[in-house]
Design an enzyme around this catalytic site. Sequence first.
Site, PDB file in Angstrom:
ATOM      1  N   GLY A  62     -21.596  19.180  49.048  1.00 52.64           N
ATOM      2  CA  GLY A  62     -21.184  17.652  48.900  1.00 52.64           C
ATOM      3  C   GLY A  62     -20.228  17.366  49.845  1.00 52.64           C
ATOM      4  N   ASN A 108     -20.406  15.736  52.481  1.00 51.89           N
ATOM      5  CA  ASN A 108     -20.835  14.400  53.051  1.00 51.89           C
ATOM      6  C   ASN A 108     -20.734  13.248  52.041  1.00 51.89           C
ATOM      7  OD1 ASN A 108     -21.615  14.152  56.133  1.00 51.89           O
ATOM      8  ND2 ASN A 108     -22.604  15.862  55.402  1.00 51.89           N
ATOM      9  N   HIS A 150     -28.796  14.441  59.606  1.00 50.48           N
ATOM     10  CA  HIS A 150     -29.304  15.725  60.053  1.00 50.48           C
ATOM     11  C   HIS A 150     -28.137  16.542  61.069  1.00 50.48           C
ATOM     12  CE1 HIS A 150     -32.387  18.717  61.047  1.00 50.48           C
ATOM     13  NE2 HIS A 150     -32.091  18.553  62.251  1.00 50.48           N
TER      14      HIS A 150
HETATM   15  C1  GRF Z   1     -24.866  19.085  56.430  1.00 53.41           C
HETATM   16  O1  GRF Z   1     -24.659  19.650  57.538  1.00 53.41           O
HETATM   17  C2  GRF Z   1     -25.780  17.988  56.412  1.00 53.41           C
HETATM   18  O2  GRF Z   1     -26.023  17.442  57.764  1.00 53.41           O
HETATM   19  C3  GRF Z   1     -27.148  18.856  56.261  1.00 53.41           C
HETATM   20  O3  GRF Z   1     -26.677  19.427  55.071  1.00 53.41           O
HETATM   21  C4  GRF Z   1     -25.223  19.779  55.095  1.00 53.41           C
HETATM   22  C5  GRF Z   1     -24.866  19.320  53.755  1.00 53.41           C
HETATM   23  O4  GRF Z   1     -23.316  19.590  53.935  1.00 53.41           O
HETATM   24  N1  GRF Z   1     -28.458  18.055  55.939  1.00 53.41           N
HETATM   25  P1  GRF Z   1     -22.592  18.888  52.408  1.00 53.41           P
HETATM   26  O5  GRF Z   1     -23.269  19.305  51.297  1.00 53.41           O
HETATM   27  O6  GRF Z   1     -22.705  17.451  52.732  1.00 53.41           O
HETATM   28  O7  GRF Z   1     -21.352  19.433  52.595  1.00 53.41           O
END
Ligand code: GRF
Length: 205
Positions: A12, A14, A105
């Site tokens: 998580g 992001n 993505h």
């Molecule tokens: C990120 O690289 C996102 O682009 C991909 O999955 C990963 C998730 O990372 N869809 P996080 O859980 O947000 O650290």
Amino acid sequence: MKTIVILISGRGSNMRAIVEANLPVHIAAVISNQAEAGGLSYAQSKGIATAVIDHRGYASRGTFDAALMQTIDAFNPDLVVLAGFMRIFTEGFVNHYQGRLLNIHPSLLPAFPGLATHEQALKAGVKIHGCTVHFVTAQVDHGPIVAQAAVPVKADDTPASLAARVLAQEHQIYPQAIRWFAEDRLTLTPDGHVNVKDWETLNES
Ligand code: GRF
């Protein structure tokens, strides 16, 4: 103020970047399909409601999507944000959230859809890689592009080193894209592209 719900499956980071950006949105909930998702405890520590809908408890993709939809809609979101949510949706789910479902993505779409994007980039020998925020459509990792950021690929990069460089950019462009949505600056053009109001002004140097 617009309400958003964030969907995660793992660490998580992001989601955390979005929370820490102090956007003009109400983050109503963080929902995971994995009870052990690391991001859940962070969300709870910030006083954000959390929920777990474990896909393993459902007989089909359709019944899982219906349960997830019901949980999401209880929060009445204007926008649903996929932040590392590792499930493929049914067309019914995607259509239900048309124009209000964002994904990030880790590649410069349309290059390298699918999984293992950093491995794909290294294998292809590209010199620039990056990440894309896009609206979700029924075709996985396609859909109108809202924002992108590019990073150089270095000669000694490994998938992990490249992923880290891209992730730092993900943490910049995802909050930015959500801010644009919150400020009503995103419109879909007739040819299915995203127009960002005043984007040119923002990018003049
Ligand atoms: C990120 O690289 C996102 O682009 C991909 O999955 C990963 C998730 O990372 N869809 P996080 O859980 O947000 O650290």
